[in-house]
Structure formats: structure tokens, C-alpha cells
Write a protein that holds these residues in place. Structure first.
Motif, PDB file in Angstrom:
ATOM      1  N   GLN A 295       0.823  -1.205   0.000  1.00  0.00           N
ATOM      2  CA  GLN A 295       0.000   0.000   0.000  1.00  0.00           C
ATOM      3  C   GLN A 295       0.865   1.265   0.000  1.00  0.00           C
ATOM      4  O   GLN A 295       0.520   2.265  -0.638  1.00  0.00           O
ATOM      5  CB  GLN A 295      -0.937  -0.010   1.214  1.00  0.00           C
ATOM      6  CG  GLN A 295      -2.046  -1.048   1.099  1.00  0.00           C
ATOM      7  CD  GLN A 295      -2.867  -1.154   2.368  1.00  0.00           C
ATOM      8  OE1 GLN A 295      -2.318  -1.234   3.469  1.00  0.00           O
ATOM      9  NE2 GLN A 295      -4.178  -1.156   2.237  1.00  0.00           N
ATOM     10  N   VAL A 296       1.976   1.229   0.703  1.00  0.00           N
ATOM     11  CA  VAL A 296       2.891   2.379   0.719  1.00  0.00           C
ATOM     12  C   VAL A 296       3.492   2.593  -0.663  1.00  0.00           C
ATOM     13  O   VAL A 296       3.576   3.735  -1.148  1.00  0.00           O
ATOM     14  CB  VAL A 296       4.010   2.159   1.771  1.00  0.00           C
ATOM     15  CG1 VAL A 296       5.130   3.182   1.605  1.00  0.00           C
ATOM     16  CG2 VAL A 296       3.428   2.233   3.187  1.00  0.00           C
ATOM     17  N   ILE A 297       3.886   1.519  -1.326  1.00  0.00           N
ATOM     18  CA  ILE A 297       4.434   1.640  -2.682  1.00  0.00           C
ATOM     19  C   ILE A 297       3.382   2.200  -3.630  1.00  0.00           C
ATOM     20  O   ILE A 297       3.656   3.098  -4.437  1.00  0.00           O
ATOM     21  CB  ILE A 297       4.957   0.269  -3.166  1.00  0.00           C
ATOM     22  CG1 ILE A 297       6.244  -0.087  -2.421  1.00  0.00           C
ATOM     23  CG2 ILE A 297       5.194   0.272  -4.673  1.00  0.00           C
ATOM     24  CD1 ILE A 297       6.746  -1.492  -2.660  1.00  0.00           C
TER      25      ILE A 297
ATOM     26  N   VAL B 259       3.659   5.752  -5.669  1.00  0.00           N
ATOM     27  CA  VAL B 259       3.544   5.859  -7.133  1.00  0.00           C
ATOM     28  C   VAL B 259       2.482   6.896  -7.493  1.00  0.00           C
ATOM     29  O   VAL B 259       2.690   7.748  -8.376  1.00  0.00           O
ATOM     30  CB  VAL B 259       3.193   4.481  -7.745  1.00  0.00           C
ATOM     31  CG1 VAL B 259       2.822   4.624  -9.222  1.00  0.00           C
ATOM     32  CG2 VAL B 259       4.364   3.513  -7.583  1.00  0.00           C
ATOM     33  N   ALA B 260       1.329   6.864  -6.793  1.00  0.00           N
ATOM     34  CA  ALA B 260       0.242   7.798  -7.082  1.00  0.00           C
ATOM     35  C   ALA B 260       0.651   9.244  -6.818  1.00  0.00           C
ATOM     36  O   ALA B 260       0.098  10.171  -7.433  1.00  0.00           O
ATOM     37  CB  ALA B 260      -0.989   7.440  -6.248  1.00  0.00           C
ATOM     38  N   ASN B 261       1.599   9.453  -5.902  1.00  0.00           N
ATOM     39  CA  ASN B 261       2.027  10.810  -5.542  1.00  0.00           C
ATOM     40  C   ASN B 261       3.431  11.144  -6.052  1.00  0.00           C
ATOM     41  O   ASN B 261       4.068  12.070  -5.563  1.00  0.00           O
ATOM     42  CB  ASN B 261       1.967  10.971  -4.015  1.00  0.00           C
ATOM     43  CG  ASN B 261       0.540  11.023  -3.506  1.00  0.00           C
ATOM     44  OD1 ASN B 261      -0.101  12.064  -3.529  1.00  0.00           O
ATOM     45  ND2 ASN B 261       0.028   9.877  -3.050  1.00  0.00           N
TER      46      ASN B 261
ATOM     47  N   TYR C 133       4.847 -11.825  -4.236  1.00  0.00           N
ATOM     48  CA  TYR C 133       3.857 -11.361  -3.264  1.00  0.00           C
ATOM     49  C   TYR C 133       3.827  -9.838  -3.166  1.00  0.00           C
ATOM     50  O   TYR C 133       2.877  -9.263  -2.660  1.00  0.00           O
ATOM     51  CB  TYR C 133       4.155 -11.941  -1.878  1.00  0.00           C
ATOM     52  CG  TYR C 133       3.978 -13.433  -1.806  1.00  0.00           C
ATOM     53  CD1 TYR C 133       2.723 -13.986  -1.565  1.00  0.00           C
ATOM     54  CD2 TYR C 133       5.049 -14.284  -1.989  1.00  0.00           C
ATOM     55  CE1 TYR C 133       2.555 -15.356  -1.502  1.00  0.00           C
ATOM     56  CE2 TYR C 133       4.896 -15.673  -1.931  1.00  0.00           C
ATOM     57  CZ  TYR C 133       3.649 -16.204  -1.691  1.00  0.00           C
ATOM     58  OH  TYR C 133       3.487 -17.555  -1.634  1.00  0.00           O
ATOM     59  N   LEU C 134       4.904  -9.186  -3.599  1.00  0.00           N
ATOM     60  CA  LEU C 134       4.992  -7.720  -3.573  1.00  0.00           C
ATOM     61  C   LEU C 134       5.202  -7.239  -5.003  1.00  0.00           C
ATOM     62  O   LEU C 134       6.148  -7.655  -5.683  1.00  0.00           O
ATOM     63  CB  LEU C 134       6.178  -7.291  -2.686  1.00  0.00           C
ATOM     64  CG  LEU C 134       6.344  -5.795  -2.425  1.00  0.00           C
ATOM     65  CD1 LEU C 134       5.212  -5.276  -1.545  1.00  0.00           C
ATOM     66  CD2 LEU C 134       7.694  -5.521  -1.747  1.00  0.00           C
ATOM     67  N   LYS C 135       4.303  -6.374  -5.483  1.00  0.00           N
ATOM     68  CA  LYS C 135       4.391  -5.858  -6.853  1.00  0.00           C
ATOM     69  C   LYS C 135       5.045  -4.476  -6.819  1.00  0.00           C
ATOM     70  O   LYS C 135       4.451  -3.530  -6.276  1.00  0.00           O
ATOM     71  CB  LYS C 135       3.001  -5.762  -7.473  1.00  0.00           C
ATOM     72  CG  LYS C 135       2.181  -7.064  -7.411  1.00  0.00           C
ATOM     73  CD  LYS C 135       2.722  -8.116  -8.367  1.00  0.00           C
ATOM     74  CE  LYS C 135       1.774  -9.313  -8.492  1.00  0.00           C
ATOM     75  NZ  LYS C 135       1.622 -10.103  -7.262  1.00  0.00           N
ATOM     76  N   VAL C 136       6.239  -4.374  -7.380  1.00  0.00           N
ATOM     77  CA  VAL C 136       6.993  -3.116  -7.350  1.00  0.00           C
ATOM     78  C   VAL C 136       7.223  -2.641  -8.779  1.00  0.00           C
ATOM     79  O   VAL C 136       7.978  -3.273  -9.529  1.00  0.00           O
ATOM     80  CB  VAL C 136       8.346  -3.293  -6.634  1.00  0.00           C
ATOM     81  CG1 VAL C 136       9.046  -1.942  -6.490  1.00  0.00           C
ATOM     82  CG2 VAL C 136       8.173  -3.948  -5.274  1.00  0.00           C
TER      83      VAL C 136
END
Length: 561
Positions: A250-252, A256-258, A281-284
Motif C-alpha cells: 500500500q505504501v508503494i 507511485v500515485a504521488n 507477493y509484492l508488486k513493485v
């Protein structure tokens, strides 16, 4: 409800065909979860976690379950089943595998990956068996079916253990988020099927049993983080558990959105998120993660730092940032987000960190003033659903302080489980499942095992008490040389104090009394230096207590000449 009794004795031998459950941690505390199941002379271990020390345990790094109960039966262990990858469920695995390295570890892909990375630091290569939800494995005399459950870490599993004595369903840590970030919900259809088949003992997570209603979905956190990021004009620092993959995702996403870049801070955070990203498991998105060294070259309004230390751990990144003792600094215009709930006992440490950050000028957002965290544990409403779906024959609340266990037991009774079939146990209390009934039958010794630097289990409660006295009351040493011929005091007594908030010369008025007491003792026939040391300790101890109103540690030394 059957309560553990302080006068419980060692349990009798397990009746033939019965199943014995011995919790070695996690009942009466939040952490160091571990349960041992015994059937037909064989053992199955479920979870093996650590507890983090509190303020009254100075110098302690970790607290382990007490392995003494199984130390002489290591060859009887079929496997260690790990429900998920949080430290309070996997952190003690290296210490158990030191005793027998080839105990198979059974768990989901992500859980085993976290454990293997931890074991690499201990130079242990484990025997592992990766399992998925729906999978059934026969581990010796224990038939294990794994069930998907939702928690604050991906890939969590409940385990149904089938034996000739009956079926036990152990939830591990779980909740019933109906809109999880990864789409993997707690499999209530499997729970219902197991309920139809018959669950003889339901071992169920109690951490949130006092909280009414239902846990807020994780999805509601994302928009709040997005808004916090959008409002922040400087750096954003987010602290969470090093294994909370969903929160890091959620932090990533918010970064990205900001149009911000993310740097991971803290060895365990970097290691765990590297594993999570590698396993999918983590999409970066490409280019979002940057090295911490690059941060100083970026404008503050383009930076997000994801770090450890949300529980106020003194050596974690956030505590060091708050103490101005880290390469990362914060100041006016910066925002710090504590994306976790308070673990009971950590409140003072967390508030100390919050105060330190605000003193530096940072804005601090936490679960007390914004929706930046939701619990990973089922609340009362969710637990009621589980009891009604499963209709278990016996219930044993696990994972929580005594108040959580009692609240969970009360929920079971409200759904129709007979009160005499709800077993309230604490660490070391032995529960036997025989002929379909679960009963407390005794208790085994089960204390805290402290990891203190490189020593494991050598630090005692008495030594911890000494540390607390040293920290709270200070230290006084008294030295004297006594003639072995006539008992005269040849040198001293000299008194030195540390941490007593008084100058050494305040003790001058007691010195004649110490000398007189020593000479009186010698005249009375005392010849042993130990006896003379105790004389000095008593005289100085009484004086310090009445004159200074303190009870410092007193170390007397008498030398004969």
C-alpha cells in the motif's frame, strides 16, 4: 470453563489412543507462540516464535519458548508446522533447530522463505516441505490439512490435524477480511466442511476477542495513506513490521500515485521485501525502489522511507531516527506514519518515539489519530461466525493474554459450546483429548528463556532482578582490609557509589559504624570473610535505607591481611 490451577502437578502418562496438547508459549502473553501435540508416542510442533522484551527486562534481546519439555524427545518430533511468517511464530525456529537440525519445517512458500533467510544467518540449512491451502500431508501419525486464512501477512494457513483421538483445528493468527488486498480470504467453506466432519478441539486465535464487531478491511487504509502522502510537503517515513507485505504494498502504491520514490530502511525490511518481491507477493513497478544512499540527492517531497520500529524497539530504524542517531533525519515539514497497532506492553516505548519525532518537528500520524492500520486478528463478531460454522465439540482459546483467552472462552459459551468443554490453559498447562473430551490434566515446568547477546537460557530471573535494582537504585561497593591476627581494620572501610545520586562523602558518617561492627564481629568469633562481608552489607544497607530512602545493590569486599 475449566481453569488452569496454580497447584497443578505433573500430568499422568497419556492414555493409549489419546491426544495431548502442551502450549509452551503464547497463552497468557502476545508472542512466542508454540504448541506441542503428542499422539502415539510422536510429537508435532505448531509454530515456534519469540516474544520481545519489555522495559522490566533490561538487556534481553529475545524471549524464547521453554524447550525443556521436548529436549529429551527431539527424535520423536515429526515436524514443525508454521502457520505464517511473523516473528512471534517463526523467530525461535533457529534455536530449536540448534538442538536437532533435521526437524522438517512445514509451511507455505513465503513463510518458509522468511524462515530460510533467518536460518542462513545461523548457518543452518533446513529440511522443508512447502504446502498450499487444500493440501493434505501425512506427517507420521498426524494427518495435516492446510486451510487458507487471511492475516496481516500473505500465505497464512490454519491446520487441521487428524489423529485417531480426533481432529484438532488450529487457526494460527487469522481474521475474516472480506476484501483482502491479495484476494485470498479465510476459507470458511473449508471450515464448514471440517465442521460437518467434526472438529473435536478448536484452538482459536484470541488476540482481538475483547473487540466487538468486525475488523476494518485492509482496503480502507490505502486511501488514507494516499491522502497523507498528498498533504505532505517534505519526506514521508512509514514504519511497520518488517514482514507486513500488504502494508508495504500500500505504501508503494501511494508513493507511485504521488510521484514519490521509496527506500527501504532496516536490514530485516530489506531482506523480507526482497524475498516477497522475488516470489511475486509484492508488486513493485520499475524505478520506484531506490537505494538509501540516493535519498540525499532527491528533493524531500519525492521521498518515502519504509522502515522498521513501529513498536518502539530501541535498535530499530525509527527509534534511532527519533534519537537523531541514524543517517536518515527528519524535521519540520516531514511526516512520520506508524502503520501498526500497539502490542500490549509496548505503549511507553512507542510514545517515547512519537515524542522524539515531534520534538524534531515532524508530524506523526498513527492509529490513534488516523486509519493507518487495521488489526490482523479476528474480532468478536468474526469469532462468533467461526464457532457457529464449526460447532466444535471442545474449544481451547490460544494466542493472547489471560483477558483475551477469557473473552474468547465467553464467546464460545455464548454460541452453545458447553462451559465444561471450554478449556482455559496457560503456558505449560497440559490438556488431553480423550474419548472426545478435552480436559486439563496437569502442568509441566515452562518458564521464560532469555536470549542475551550470545547466551541463550543462561540469564535467570534473579539476574534480571539485579539488573533492575542496578538501573533503579544504583550500586554501592564497600572495601575493608581486616587483620587475621587481632581482627583490627587495617585499611578502609572505603565506600564508592554509582547511580545513587549522592557524592561518596555522604557515606563518611557511616564509616565508624562499619569499623565498629567489623571489630565486634571478630571479637564475637567471626573469622570467615563471608560473614564479615554480610556484617558490612547489613550496616550499610540499614543506613542507606533510613538515611537516603534507597535500596541499592551493595557489594561488600573483605580482605584478610
Amino acid at each position: 470453563m475449566s481453569h488452569p490451577h496454580p497447584d497443578l502437578t505433573l500430568p499422568p502418562p497419556l492414555p493409549e489412543g489419546g491426544l495431548r496438547i502442551v502450549p509452551l508459549g503464547g497463552l497468557g502473553e502476545v508472542g512466542r507462540n508454540m504448541a506441542v501435540l503428542e499422539h502415539a508416542g510422536r510429537l508435532l510442533v505448531i509454530d515456534c516464535g519469540v516474544l520481545f522484551p519489555e522495559d522490566h527486562q533490561p538487556g534481553v534481546d529475545l524471549i524464547l519458548p521453554d524447550f525443556d519439555y521436548i529436549r529429551d524427545r527431539l527424535d520423536d518430533i515429526e515436524a514443525i508446522v508454521l502457520t505464517h511468517g511473523h516473528e512471534d511464530h517463526i523467530g525461535a525456529v533457529p534455536y530449536l533447530l540448534r538442538l536437532r537440525r533435521d526437524i522438517p519445517l512445514v509451511g507455505s512458500q513465503l513463510t518458509l522463505a522468511f524462515v530460510e533467510a533467518k536460518l542462513k544467518e545461523h548457518r543452518i540449512t533446513p529440511v522443508t516441505l512447502a504446502v498450499r491451502e487444500g493440501q493434505v500431508e501425512q506427517l507420521g501419525v498426524f494427518g495435516c490439512e492446510f486451510v487458507a486464512v487471511n492475516h496481516s501477512i500473505p500465505d497464512a494457513l490454519a491446520v487441521a490435524v487428524r489423529t485417531k483421538a480426533g481432529t484438532v483445528l488450529h487457526t494460527g493468527d487469522f481474521k475474516m477480511d472480506q476484501l483482502p488486498l491479495d484476494g485470498r480470504i479465510t476459507d470458511l467453506r473449508a471450515f464448514a466442511r471440517l465442521g460437518e466432519e467434526g472438529v473435536d478441539l478448536f484452538m482459536v486465535d484470541s488476540t482481538n476477542a475483547e473487540v466487538p464487531g468486525f475488523v476494518t478491511p485492509e482496503r480502507e487504509i490505502g486511501p488514507v495513506l494516499d491522502q497523507v502522502f498528498a498533504e505532505s510537503t517534505g519526506r514521508v517515513v512509514v514504519a511497520s513490521f518488517a514482514s507486513h507485505v500488504h502494508r508495504v504494498q500500500q505504501v508503494i502504491d501511494a508513493a507511485v500515485a504521488n510521484e514519490r520514490l521509496v527506500a527501504l530502511v532496516g536490514r530485516s525490511m530489506v531482506r523480507n521485501m526482497g524475498i516477497a518481491a522475488e516470489l511475486g507477493y509484492l508488486k513493485v513497478p520499475d524505478g520506484v525502489l531506490v537505494d538509501l544512499k540516493q535519498i540525499e540527492q532527491l528533493p524531500d517531497d519525492r521521498v518515502v522511507l519504509m522502515c522498521t520500529g513501529s513498536q518502539g524497539e530501541p535498535m530499530a530504524a525509527l527509534s534511532r531516527i527519533a534519537n537523531n542517531d541514524h543517517k536518515v533525519s527528519v524535521g519540520p515539514g516531514d511526516t512520520v506514519v506508524l502503520a501498526s497497532s500497539l502490542i500490549p506492553g509496548n505503549e511507553n516505548a512507542v510514545f517515547r518515539v512519537i515524542n522524539g519525532l515531534m520534538r524534531l518537528g515532524a508530524r506523526v500520524v498513527h492509529s490513534g489519530n488516523a486509519k493507518v492500520h487495521v488489526s490482523g486478528h479476528a474480532s468478536a463478531g468474526e469469532l462468533l461466525y467461526c464457532y457457529n460454522i464449526l460447532r466444535p465439540r471442545n474449544v481451547m482459546p490460544v494466542h493472547g493474554e489471560v483477558r483475551h483467552l477469557i473473552a474468547n472462552a465467553a464467546l464460545a459459551v455464548r454460541t452453545g459450546v458447553p462451559a465444561d468443554r471450554v478449556v482455559l490453559a496457560e503456558d505449560g498447562v497440559v490438556v488431553d483429548l480423550v474419548d472426545g473430551r478435552a480436559r486439563v490434566v496437569g502442568a509441566v515446568p515452562c518458564g521464560y528463556v532469555y536470549v542475551d547477546g550470545s547466551s541463550v537460557g543462561e540469564l535467570t530471573d534473579a539476574e534480571l532482578k539485579d539488573r533492575r535494582i542496578l538501573g533503579d537504585e544504583g550500586f554501592v561497593s564497600i572495601f575493608a582490609v581486616v587483620s587475621s591476627q587481632d581482627g583490627k581494620v587495617l585499611a578502609g572501610p572505603q565506600i564508592h557509589a554509582r547511580g545513587v545520586a549522592e557524592q561518596d562523602d555522604v557515606f563518611d558518617e557511616i564509616l565508624p559504624q562499619v569499623t565498629a561492627a567489623l571489630e565486634d564481629a571478630v571479637r564475637g568469633g567471626a573469622t570467615d570473610t563471608h560473614q564479615l562481608q554480610q556484617v558490612m552489607r547489613r550496616v550499610v544497607g540499614r543506613w542507606v535505607s533510613s538515611r537516603l530512602r534507597r535500596r541499592p545493590m551493595i557489594i561488600p569486599v573483605v580482605v584478610e591481611a
